[in-house]
Design a protein around this motif. Structure first.
Motif, PDB file in Angstrom:
ATOM      1  N   THR A  50       0.850  -1.187   0.000  1.00  0.00           N
ATOM      2  CA  THR A  50       0.000   0.000   0.000  1.00  0.00           C
ATOM      3  C   THR A  50       0.890   1.243   0.000  1.00  0.00           C
ATOM      4  N   TYR A  95       0.339   5.814   0.169  1.00  0.00           N
ATOM      5  CA  TYR A  95      -0.666   6.859   0.395  1.00  0.00           C
ATOM      6  C   TYR A  95      -0.182   8.254   0.001  1.00  0.00           C
ATOM      7  N   LEU A 128      -1.042  -0.182  -4.008  1.00  0.00           N
ATOM      8  CA  LEU A 128      -2.474  -0.031  -3.734  1.00  0.00           C
ATOM      9  C   LEU A 128      -2.676   1.194  -2.856  1.00  0.00           C
ATOM     10  N   ASP A 165      -7.906   1.855   1.149  1.00  0.00           N
ATOM     11  CA  ASP A 165      -8.696   2.661   2.089  1.00  0.00           C
ATOM     12  C   ASP A 165      -8.247   2.388   3.522  1.00  0.00           C
ATOM     13  N   SER A 166      -7.250   1.489   3.678  1.00  0.00           N
ATOM     14  CA  SER A 166      -6.578   1.343   4.979  1.00  0.00           C
ATOM     15  C   SER A 166      -5.981   2.674   5.421  1.00  0.00           C
ATOM     16  N   LYS A 171     -10.025  -1.137  -7.134  1.00  0.00           N
ATOM     17  CA  LYS A 171     -10.282  -2.374  -6.385  1.00  0.00           C
ATOM     18  C   LYS A 171     -11.595  -2.214  -5.637  1.00  0.00           C
ATOM     19  N   HIS A 195     -11.548  -8.411  -4.323  1.00  0.00           N
ATOM     20  CA  HIS A 195     -11.033  -8.547  -2.950  1.00  0.00           C
ATOM     21  C   HIS A 195     -12.057  -9.374  -2.177  1.00  0.00           C
ATOM     22  N   VAL A 230       0.502  -8.958  -0.625  1.00  0.00           N
ATOM     23  CA  VAL A 230       0.355  -7.524  -0.330  1.00  0.00           C
ATOM     24  C   VAL A 230       0.408  -7.354   1.182  1.00  0.00           C
ATOM     25  N   VAL A 247       0.186  -3.938   4.180  1.00  0.00           N
ATOM     26  CA  VAL A 247       0.077  -2.497   4.431  1.00  0.00           C
ATOM     27  C   VAL A 247       1.501  -2.021   4.734  1.00  0.00           C
TER      28      VAL A 247
HETATM   29  O1  KIV Z   1      -7.015  -1.051   2.081  1.00  0.00           O
HETATM   30  C1  KIV Z   1      -6.067  -1.857   2.016  1.00  0.00           C
HETATM   31  O2  KIV Z   1      -4.922  -1.559   2.379  1.00  0.00           O
HETATM   32  C2  KIV Z   1      -6.340  -3.187   1.482  1.00  0.00           C
HETATM   33  C3  KIV Z   1      -5.260  -4.204   1.588  1.00  0.00           C
HETATM   34  C4  KIV Z   1      -5.097  -4.662   2.971  1.00  0.00           C
HETATM   35  C5  KIV Z   1      -5.451  -5.333   0.646  1.00  0.00           C
HETATM   36  O3  KIV Z   1      -7.403  -3.436   1.006  1.00  0.00           O
END
Ligand code: KIV
Length: 292
Positions: free
Chosen positions: A27, A29, A46, A49-50, A118, A142, A218, A220
Motif C-alpha cells: 500500500t 498513500y 495499492l 482505504d486502509s 479495487k 477482494h 500484499v 500495508v
Molecule cells: O485497504 C487496504 O490496504 C487493502 C489491503 C489490505 C489489501 O485493502
C-alpha cells in the motif's frame, strides 16, 4: 542517460502468473513513500482505504471518502514511474447502484489518475465488474476478510473457516474472474483454500494472511515497516522498525534544539554569502542538489 522503466500493466501481471513470477504489492498513500516503494521494485501500489486507519487514525476504513481517495491516488501516481497503481473504492461508493459505482470509479480514474480500481466482495458484484471492465476500467477483486464489512463480519476475523466457507470463496473468486477482474486479493483465509483458488484461476491471486501459494503478496506498508510498535498481527512480517527509528531521530532533534546544538553555523546563512542580492532567496536553496 536514465531511461523511464516500462509501467507494470494488468497484462504484465497476468504474464507474471503464467511464468510463475511472484507479484510484490504494497500500500502507498503519498508521493514520497510511493517513490521509495516504486524505486525498490514493488510491482503494484495499492492506494488502500486502509489509509483511514494508518493515515487518518480511524478505527475502521468506513469513514474514508471518494474525494480523499482521489487526493491520495494523485499523490501516489505522481511518485511512481514503474508500479501499477490501484485505487481502492471506499465504503458505499459502489454498493448502492451500478450507476453510482460507474460514476465513482470513473472519478477515481479521471481525478485520481490510478490505473485500475479495487472493490470488496464476490459474486454479488459480478454485474458491476462486467460493466466497469466494458467501460475500460480494470478491476481488482477482494474477497475473504473484507474490512468494509467490519460490522457485518463482527470484526477483523479470518474467513472461510465455517461450513461451506471454502465453496463460497471459490464461487466468489470464479465469478469475479468470469466477470473480468484482472486479479483478486485474498485476505485472511486459510492457506489451503487460497491454494485451491489460486490453482483454479487464470488471473493472479494476491494474498494477505492467505498463505504461501498465492501468486503475489500484499501488506500495508506501514505494518511491514514497523511504523506502529504496538501492532503486529501474525500475517505481518516486519522488515524494519521505522516507528522506533523515527522516535529516536525526533528525540535527538528535540534534544539538539533544546540544548542549542542545532542549528550549527554550517546550517546558517551569512550576509556576505549573498552580497549581490541580499534579499533574494538563493535559487539553489531548494534545488535537488541542495536537498542532499
Ligand atoms: O485497504 C487496504 O490496504 C487493502 C489491503 C489490505 C489489501 O485493502
Amino acid at each position: 542517460m536514465q531511461t523511464t522503466p516500462r509501467r507494470v500493466t494488468i497484462h504484465s501481471l497476468r504474464q507474471m502468473k503464467q511464468k510463475g513470477e511472484r507479484i510484490a504489492m504494497l500500500t502507498a498513500y503519498d508521493a514520497t513513500f510511493a517513490r521509495l516503494l516504486d524505486e525498490s521494485g514493488a510491482d503494484v501500489l495499492l492506494v488502500g482505504d486502509s489509509l483511514g486507519m494508518v493515515v487518518q487514525g480511524h478505527e475502521t476504513t468506513l469513514p474514508v471518502t471518494l474525494d480523499e481517495m482521489a487526493y491520495h491516488c494523485r499523490a501516489v501516481v505522481r511518485g511512481t514511474r514503474r508500479a501499477h497503481v490501484v485505487g481502492d473504492m471506499p465504503f458505499m461508493s459502489y454498493q448502492a447502484s451500478i450507476e453510482q459505482a460507474m460514476t465513482n470509479a470513473g472519478k477515481l480514474m479521471k481525478e485520481g489518475g490510478c490505473h485500475s480500481v479495487k472493490l470488496e466482495g464476490g459474486a454479488v458484484h459480478a454485474e458491476l465488474v462486467r460493466k466497469l471492465v466494458s467501460a475500460g476500467i480494470p478491476v481488482m477483486g477482494h474477497i475473504g476478510l473484507t474490512p468494509q464489512s467490519y460490522h457485518q463480519l463482527g470484526g477483523f476475523k479470518v474467513q472461510g473457516r465455517d461450513a461451506g466457507g471454502r465453496e463460497r470463496l471459490l464461487e466468489d473468486a470464479l465469478a469475479l474472474e468470469d466477470a473480468g477482474c484482472y486479479a483478486i486479493v485474498l485476505e485472511a483465509i486459510p492457506a489451503d483454500i487460497a491454494k485451491d483458488i489460486t490453482a483454479a484461476l487464470s488471473v493472479p491471486t494476491i494474498g494477505i494472511g492467505a498463505g504461501t501459494a498465492c501468486d503475489g503478496q500484499v501488506l500495508v506498508s506501514y505494518d511491514m515497516l514497523g511504523m506502529d510498535e504496538t501492532f503486529k498481527p501474525r500475517f505481518v512480517r516486519r522488515y524494519a522498525t521505522l516507528g522506533a527509528t523515527i522516535k529516536d531521530a525526533v528525540a535527538h532533534y528535540v534534544d539538539d534544539v533544546r540544548t542549542g546544538a542545532f542549528p550549527s553555523d554550517a546550517e546558517s546563512f551569512t550576509v556576505t554569502e549573498n552580497k549581490a542580492t541580499p534579499n533574494a532567496i538563493d535559487p539553489a536553496l531548494y534545488s535537488t542538489a541542495a536537498k542532499k
